[in-house]
Enzyme design. Sequence first.
Site, PDB file in Angstrom:
ATOM      1  N   LYS A   1       0.836  -1.204   0.000  1.00  9.27           N
ATOM      2  CA  LYS A   1       0.000   0.000   0.000  1.00  9.27           C
ATOM      3  C   LYS A   1       0.871   1.255   0.000  1.00  9.27           C
ATOM      4  O   LYS A   1       0.663   2.202  -0.762  1.00  9.27           O
ATOM      5  CB  LYS A   1      -0.924  -0.015   1.226  1.00  9.27           C
TER       6      LYS A   1
ATOM      7  N   CYS B   1      -2.396  11.164   0.937  1.00 14.55           N
ATOM      8  CA  CYS B   1      -1.802   9.846   0.663  1.00 14.55           C
ATOM      9  C   CYS B   1      -0.366   9.990   0.180  1.00 14.55           C
ATOM     10  O   CYS B   1       0.564   9.614   0.874  1.00 14.55           O
ATOM     11  CB  CYS B   1      -2.654   9.114  -0.360  1.00 14.55           C
TER      12      CYS B   1
HETATM   13  N1  SAJ Z   1       0.345  14.786  -9.159  1.00  5.31           N
HETATM   14  C1  SAJ Z   1       1.384  15.373  -9.891  1.00  5.31           C
HETATM   15  N2  SAJ Z   1       1.780  14.774 -11.051  1.00  5.31           N
HETATM   16  C2  SAJ Z   1       1.190  13.634 -11.521  1.00  5.31           C
HETATM   17  C3  SAJ Z   1       0.137  13.038 -10.782  1.00  5.31           C
HETATM   18  C4  SAJ Z   1      -0.263  13.634  -9.592  1.00  5.31           C
HETATM   19  O1  SAJ Z   1       1.958  16.389  -9.507  1.00  5.31           O
HETATM   20  O2  SAJ Z   1       1.608  13.158 -12.600  1.00  5.31           O
HETATM   21  C5  SAJ Z   1      -0.082  15.371  -7.863  1.00  5.31           C
HETATM   22  C6  SAJ Z   1      -1.551  15.796  -7.806  1.00  5.31           C
HETATM   23  O3  SAJ Z   1      -1.741  17.079  -8.363  1.00  5.31           O
HETATM   24  C7  SAJ Z   1      -1.803  15.744  -6.313  1.00  5.31           C
HETATM   25  C8  SAJ Z   1      -0.926  14.588  -5.838  1.00  5.31           C
HETATM   26  O4  SAJ Z   1       0.004  14.368  -6.871  1.00  5.31           O
HETATM   27  O5  SAJ Z   1      -1.363  16.940  -5.678  1.00  5.31           O
HETATM   28  C9  SAJ Z   1      -1.686  13.303  -5.505  1.00  5.31           C
HETATM   29  O6  SAJ Z   1      -2.658  13.005  -6.501  1.00  5.31           O
HETATM   30  P1  SAJ Z   1      -3.019  11.516  -6.990  1.00  5.31           P
HETATM   31  O7  SAJ Z   1      -4.136  11.621  -7.951  1.00  5.31           O
HETATM   32  O8  SAJ Z   1      -1.799  10.828  -7.465  1.00  5.31           O
HETATM   33  O9  SAJ Z   1      -3.418  10.742  -5.681  1.00  5.31           O
HETATM   34  P2  SAJ Z   1      -4.489  10.804  -4.463  1.00  5.31           P
HETATM   35  O10 SAJ Z   1      -3.695  11.206  -3.251  1.00  5.31           O
HETATM   36  O11 SAJ Z   1      -5.701  11.595  -4.767  1.00  5.31           O
HETATM   37  O12 SAJ Z   1      -4.912   9.240  -4.357  1.00  5.31           O
HETATM   38  C10 SAJ Z   1      -3.901   8.233  -4.224  1.00  5.31           C
HETATM   39  C11 SAJ Z   1      -4.232   7.096  -5.186  1.00  5.31           C
HETATM   40  N3  SAJ Z   1      -3.050   6.244  -5.296  1.00  5.31           N
HETATM   41  C12 SAJ Z   1      -2.518   5.887  -6.486  1.00  5.31           C
HETATM   42  O13 SAJ Z   1      -2.954   6.245  -7.551  1.00  5.31           O
HETATM   43  C13 SAJ Z   1      -1.310   4.991  -6.417  1.00  5.31           C
HETATM   44  C14 SAJ Z   1      -5.447   6.325  -4.689  1.00  5.31           C
HETATM   45  O14 SAJ Z   1      -5.684   5.170  -5.458  1.00  5.31           O
HETATM   46  C15 SAJ Z   1      -5.259   5.888  -3.223  1.00  5.31           C
HETATM   47  O15 SAJ Z   1      -6.427   5.264  -2.713  1.00  5.31           O
HETATM   48  C16 SAJ Z   1      -5.007   7.113  -2.396  1.00  5.31           C
HETATM   49  O16 SAJ Z   1      -3.833   7.768  -2.904  1.00  5.31           O
HETATM   50  C17 SAJ Z   1      -4.836   6.654  -0.949  1.00  5.31           C
HETATM   51  O17 SAJ Z   1      -5.816   6.688  -0.190  1.00  5.31           O
HETATM   52  O18 SAJ Z   1      -3.760   6.158  -0.605  1.00  5.31           O
END
Ligand code: SAJ
Length: 425
Positions: free
Chosen positions: A204, A258
């Site tokens: 995880k 996360c």
């Molecule tokens: N971000 C970037 N560049 C990218 C992708 C994301 O800068 O290429 C940034 C986003 O803007 C944001 C942050 O990363 O600030 C996190 O966004 P995210 O969409 O990657 O993740 P979360 O935190 O909304 O959700 C994640 C998910 N994990 C994965 O995709 C591996 C989700 O499936 C999990 O359930 C969640 O974390 C969790 O609860 O752990």
Amino acid sequence: MKIVVMGLGYIGLPTAIMFANHGQEVVGVDVNANVIKELNTGKIHIEEPGLQAELDKALKDNAFKASLVVEPADAFIVSVPTPNHQDTLKSCDLGYVTSAVTSILPVLKKGNTIIIESTIAPRSTEDYILPLVESTGLVVGKDVFLVHCPERVLPGQIIHELIYNNRIIGGVTPACIQAGKAIYSVFVQGELIESAASTAEMSKLMENTYRDVNIALANELVHISAELGIDALDVINMANKHPRVNLHQPGPGVGGHCLAVDPYFIAAAAPANSHLIQQARHINSTMPKFIVEKTVALMNKLDGQKIAIFGLTYKGDIDDIRESPALEIYHELKAMARFDVVAYDPHVNASFVEKNMAKATEKADLVLILVDHSEFRDLRTQDLANMNQMAILDAKNIATKCVDMSHYFNLGLLSRINEVGSVLV
Ligand code: SAJ
């Protein structure tokens, strides 16, 4: 089967209701009396598509009730927050988890299963929760069963993902794994993957760490390319045409509960062996500062006064501003007291947020885009005609219909800020 779900937040509440609507008797327990009252009168306290209808059904069928008190049950699912400790390595604060488990112990009986869904540091189940459970005299794997089953759902799609995502069932013993599988098979249609509890914990954490490290690599590329005069975004596009390369997108930082939290749990558990993870956290958590520096440099070049910030949430198309790098940048620019800073976000209801785009951009010298809300995709140069100077710094590379503005910069074009002279339009 009777199931008690401890913690009725974004994960616990939908989980509880899913069990209730699949033939189980469910008691949802929370420490917040308001939440309990609202749920028992049929109101959900979180925003999640489809959840209200699911709660209505569960209440109508008498399959769900919310309570402040833990009751005897067959299974207990713990879904409470695990924040970072405020120590140097931001380790995992297990306080809510251990207090939830402690409150279960007086009603724990032979044959019961305890499942931890909260995201926890590696080895927490075996090193901290197992001894707590066995302090009752019951033996884990024989009398009672202990499982770590991390959630992996994305807000906005929780109900669908709860049913169809694969689940890792991390048991302390083989019998614990089987007990966990029997419970989730009630409604999960994805694969129920058998694993050790510590493997489940680490996998995880690594899922989110993988994204954090990959985003840090993209952000580092932005720093390098700004120095060398290369377009970082073009580089990412080119590199991703390779069939085995998937560079992520750079941005103003990594937010949410996360990606910006979980990697620290690993780093704090094994500090001497987690240099890359720690460095990635450093790169991503200092991105807001980098964006502020570039904004100030550009405003100096423009001799500008007013900045209109577009987007405050931690990612696009949501209303969540907690742990948001955009919010950090807003506060930092405001605190400098050098510019007139206005925040515009069509998704956020807060007194300091401007809801009218034209008001936000009126006489602005710079639009600073920090979030990839869908609305910004359609932004056109003519929508910004009331600006003082037509300049955009687009940290999410989303306003692609505005590239014909006098000054358009994305994270691939930062080196060109140096070339700007003051141009009034
Ligand atoms: N971000 C970037 N560049 C990218 C992708 C994301 O800068 O290429 C940034 C986003 O803007 C944001 C942050 O990363 O600030 C996190 O966004 P995210 O969409 O990657 O993740 P979360 O935190 O909304 O959700 C994640 C998910 N994990 C994965 O995709 C591996 C989700 O499936 C999990 O359930 C969640 O974390 C969790 O609860 O752990």
